[in-house]
Write a protein that holds these residues in place. Structure first.
Motif, PDB file in Angstrom:
ATOM      1  N   ALA A   1       0.816  -1.435   0.039  1.00  0.00           N
ATOM      2  CA  ALA A   1      -0.279  -0.023  -0.088  1.00  0.00           C
ATOM      3  C   ALA A   1       0.703   1.326  -0.012  1.00  0.00           C
ATOM      4  O   ALA A   1       0.534   2.199   0.657  1.00  0.00           O
ATOM      5  N   VAL A   2       1.827   1.291  -0.672  1.00  0.00           N
ATOM      6  CA  VAL A   2       2.772   2.448  -0.735  1.00  0.00           C
ATOM      7  C   VAL A   2       2.031   3.558  -1.662  1.00  0.00           C
ATOM      8  O   VAL A   2       1.666   3.265  -2.943  1.00  0.00           O
ATOM      9  N   PRO A   3       1.669   4.859  -1.230  1.00  0.00           N
ATOM     10  CA  PRO A   3       0.976   5.799  -2.039  1.00  0.00           C
ATOM     11  C   PRO A   3       1.844   6.270  -3.080  1.00  0.00           C
ATOM     12  O   PRO A   3       2.992   6.635  -2.729  1.00  0.00           O
ATOM     13  N   TRP A   4       1.255   6.703  -4.371  1.00  0.00           N
ATOM     14  CA  TRP A   4       2.074   7.279  -5.597  1.00  0.00           C
ATOM     15  C   TRP A   4       3.117   6.538  -6.003  1.00  0.00           C
ATOM     16  O   TRP A   4       3.873   7.290  -6.485  1.00  0.00           O
ATOM     17  N   ALA A   5       3.369   5.321  -5.410  1.00  0.00           N
ATOM     18  CA  ALA A   5       4.568   4.610  -6.062  1.00  0.00           C
ATOM     19  C   ALA A   5       4.942   4.551  -7.474  1.00  0.00           C
ATOM     20  O   ALA A   5       6.118   4.798  -7.792  1.00  0.00           O
ATOM     21  N   TYR A   6       4.016   4.631  -8.243  1.00  0.00           N
ATOM     22  CA  TYR A   6       4.221   4.595  -9.596  1.00  0.00           C
ATOM     23  C   TYR A   6       4.432   5.886 -10.183  1.00  0.00           C
ATOM     24  O   TYR A   6       5.011   5.881 -11.292  1.00  0.00           O
ATOM     25  N   ASN A   7       4.214   6.867  -9.414  1.00  0.00           N
ATOM     26  CA  ASN A   7       4.554   8.296  -9.861  1.00  0.00           C
ATOM     27  C   ASN A   7       5.770   8.897  -9.142  1.00  0.00           C
ATOM     28  O   ASN A   7       6.098  10.038  -9.605  1.00  0.00           O
ATOM     29  N   ALA A   8       5.997   8.523  -8.043  1.00  0.00           N
ATOM     30  CA  ALA A   8       7.007   9.114  -7.109  1.00  0.00           C
ATOM     31  C   ALA A   8       8.567   8.606  -8.063  1.00  0.00           C
ATOM     32  O   ALA A   8       8.799   7.688  -8.568  1.00  0.00           O
ATOM     33  N   ASP A   9       9.448   9.677  -7.822  1.00  0.00           N
ATOM     34  CA  ASP A   9      10.952   9.392  -8.264  1.00  0.00           C
ATOM     35  C   ASP A   9      11.676   8.479  -7.196  1.00  0.00           C
ATOM     36  O   ASP A   9      12.429   7.648  -7.565  1.00  0.00           O
ATOM     37  N   TYR A  10      11.385   8.830  -6.078  1.00  0.00           N
ATOM     38  CA  TYR A  10      12.178   8.115  -4.765  1.00  0.00           C
ATOM     39  C   TYR A  10      11.093   7.745  -3.884  1.00  0.00           C
ATOM     40  O   TYR A  10       9.963   8.525  -3.617  1.00  0.00           O
ATOM     41  N   ILE A  11      11.106   6.548  -3.092  1.00  0.00           N
ATOM     42  CA  ILE A  11      10.299   6.167  -2.105  1.00  0.00           C
ATOM     43  C   ILE A  11      11.296   5.997  -0.846  1.00  0.00           C
ATOM     44  O   ILE A  11      12.155   5.098  -0.904  1.00  0.00           O
ATOM     45  N   VAL A  12      10.923   6.406   0.031  1.00  0.00           N
ATOM     46  CA  VAL A  12      11.699   6.380   1.262  1.00  0.00           C
ATOM     47  C   VAL A  12      11.120   5.167   2.039  1.00  0.00           C
ATOM     48  O   VAL A  12      10.010   5.117   2.612  1.00  0.00           O
ATOM     49  N   VAL A  13      12.038   4.137   2.346  1.00  0.00           N
ATOM     50  CA  VAL A  13      11.593   2.809   2.905  1.00  0.00           C
ATOM     51  C   VAL A  13      12.275   2.696   4.212  1.00  0.00           C
ATOM     52  O   VAL A  13      13.599   2.693   4.364  1.00  0.00           O
ATOM     53  N   PRO A  14      11.562   2.502   5.263  1.00  0.00           N
ATOM     54  CA  PRO A  14      12.060   2.118   6.656  1.00  0.00           C
ATOM     55  C   PRO A  14      12.669   0.566   6.515  1.00  0.00           C
ATOM     56  O   PRO A  14      11.844  -0.144   5.920  1.00  0.00           O
ATOM     57  N   ALA A  15      13.665   0.166   7.167  1.00  0.00           N
ATOM     58  CA  ALA A  15      14.110  -0.957   7.200  1.00  0.00           C
ATOM     59  C   ALA A  15      15.050  -1.209   8.486  1.00  0.00           C
ATOM     60  O   ALA A  15      15.569  -0.452   8.987  1.00  0.00           O
ATOM     61  N   THR A  16      15.192  -2.460   9.013  1.00  0.00           N
ATOM     62  CA  THR A  16      15.843  -2.835   9.759  1.00  0.00           C
ATOM     63  C   THR A  16      17.041  -3.296   9.701  1.00  0.00           C
ATOM     64  O   THR A  16      17.329  -4.310   8.922  1.00  0.00           O
ATOM     65  N   ALA A  17      18.285  -2.544  10.030  1.00  0.00           N
ATOM     66  CA  ALA A  17      19.551  -2.994   9.908  1.00  0.00           C
ATOM     67  C   ALA A  17      19.923  -4.302  10.526  1.00  0.00           C
ATOM     68  O   ALA A  17      19.807  -4.389  11.689  1.00  0.00           O
ATOM     69  N   VAL A  18      20.487  -5.291   9.836  1.00  0.00           N
ATOM     70  CA  VAL A  18      20.763  -6.602  10.314  1.00  0.00           C
ATOM     71  C   VAL A  18      22.177  -7.068   9.963  1.00  0.00           C
ATOM     72  O   VAL A  18      22.673  -6.600   8.784  1.00  0.00           O
TER      73      VAL A  18
END
Length: 396
Positions: A158-175
């Motif tokens: 459910a990422v909003p506007w993903a098809y039209n954004a240039d970059y998506i900020v993605v949270p992630a857990t560092a492992v």
């Protein structure tokens, strides 16, 4: 306590009202009449007008062409946008941009922020997680490779506007894991914040990045974002303490502002309808049963407004309180989720069958309200979070 908005904040709201004045909420097909998305892109013409009015750079420093305002100003603008169901990624792009400005690398700030303020680059945020019920940062893992880049794996939905954004900020857990480093080497090369959560600026078109279409309740095009060993350069990764928490709180508070604006638009629409619709020779607005229901929804809106500005003030000012600012944000989202649902349900009831007419815009507001109610967690999720905060910070 002074609840008066500053001149700069009021000017931002006035500029927003001028820009959104000509926007029609039924500018795209009804989500009830199309099997897929109501449109492939957001309203680019409106996006250009927002850029021309300097409303895309509200939170950016003057050095990046911005106004240097705060979350309160952004919420005032979002409130106006929701009254007309403006189809633009204003919240996501603004929140992501100010996060890059506050926590990002000098290279990322120089490369992105001025262009974001001019509307040339669009940012979105993957804040939904894998299912919508689990924390978003747990849906993606990140490992540091031998060259210092981060390798991302996981799924965000459910990422909003993903098809039209240039970059998506993605949270992630560092492992630490199979990226060629031991845990000790991983820690030494990349001292991630104490919460072990980072934010990656993921290009929409990038090796290891796949989008799968999803459709929102309002008929907007969302995406499932799949990351399969997507390699992101260190300059495009934010690993500072508090970055994800601050971004999530701003997104949640902005969603509350959207819910408030939508609810106010719906109550205005309902007042106009019940003032004209007659039964037994009198406008139905004069009937006690109708007036009491409308009054109850007005009280909901005022509670939504008070809790919204409390949350926006806390995250803008950094003021301390008995609870962390996340407590005020949780209270605001509880009221926003429950309040906007009651407002649109009452509006449908008072409109009768006319409220379900696809040629009348009320059903569109209802669909958007349901989406906002659940975005970034329904009321129950925030009630649970608030309970945890109260348990950890006993009052008095």
């Amino acid at each position: 306590m002074d609840f008066t908005f500053t001149e700069e904040q009021q000017a931002a709201a006035e500029a927003a009202r001028a820009v959104f004045a000509g926007v029609a909420p039924d500018g795209v097909p009804s989500p009830s009449l199309v099997p897929g998305a109501v449109a492939d892109d957001f309203d680019r013409a409106l996006w250009t007008r927002l850029a021309d009015a300097d409303l895309l750079s509200l939170l950016l420093d003057p050095s990046y062409g911005g106004s240097g305002l705060d979350a309160i100003a952004l919420c005032l603008v979002l409130r106006e946008s929701a009254k007309v169901l403006a189809r633009v990624p204003l919240l996501e792009s603004s929140a992501a941009a100010v996060t890059v400005q506050t926590y990002g690398s000098e290279e990322a700030r120089t490369d992105l922020l001025t262009r974001v303020g001019r509307g040339e680059v669009v940012l979105s945020v993957a804040a939904h997680g894998r299912t919508g019920h689990d924390p978003a940062e747990l849906a993606v893992t990140a490992q540091r490779d031998a060259d210092g880049a981060w390798v991302l794996d996981g799924v965000q939905t459910a990422v909003p506007w993903a098809y039209n954004a240039d970059y998506i900020v993605v949270p992630a857990t560092a492992v630490a894991g199979d990226a060629g480093l031991t845990e000790a080497q991983h820690t030494a090369m990349s001292p991630v914040g104490t919460d072990n959560v980072l934010l990656a600026l993921v290009p929409r078109v990038h090796e290891g990045v796949v989008l799968a279409e999803q459709i929102s309740t309002a008929g907007e095009r969302l995406a499932e974002l799949r990351l399969d060993s997507a390699r992101i350069a260190a300059r495009d990764v934010i690993d500072a303490d508090g970055a994800w928490e601050g971004l999530r709180e701003l997104l949640t508070t902005g969603t509350c502002a959207l819910a408030l604006g939508l609810g106010e638009g719906v109550l205005t629409m309902t007042g106009e309808y019940t003032g004209k619709r007659e039964q037994f020779g009198h406008p139905i607005a004069s009937f006690q049963a109708v007036a009491v229901q409308a009054a109850d929804r007005y009280i909901d809106l005022r509670a939504m407004e008070a809790t919204l500005w409390q949350a926006a003030w806390r995250i803008s000012s950094g003021a301390t309180g008995a609870l962390p600012s996340s407590g005020d944000v949780a209270v605001a989202k509880i009221w926003a989720s429950e309040g906007v649902r009651r407002v649109v349900q009452t509006a449908q009831h008072l409109h009768g069958g006319f409220g379900a007419d696809v040629d009348y815009p009320l059903h569109r507001y209802h669909a958007w309200a349901k989406h906002l109610e659940l975005s970034l967690g329904p009321a129950a999720a925030h009630e649970e979070s608030l309970g945890d905060l109260l348990a950890a910070h006993p009052l008095g």
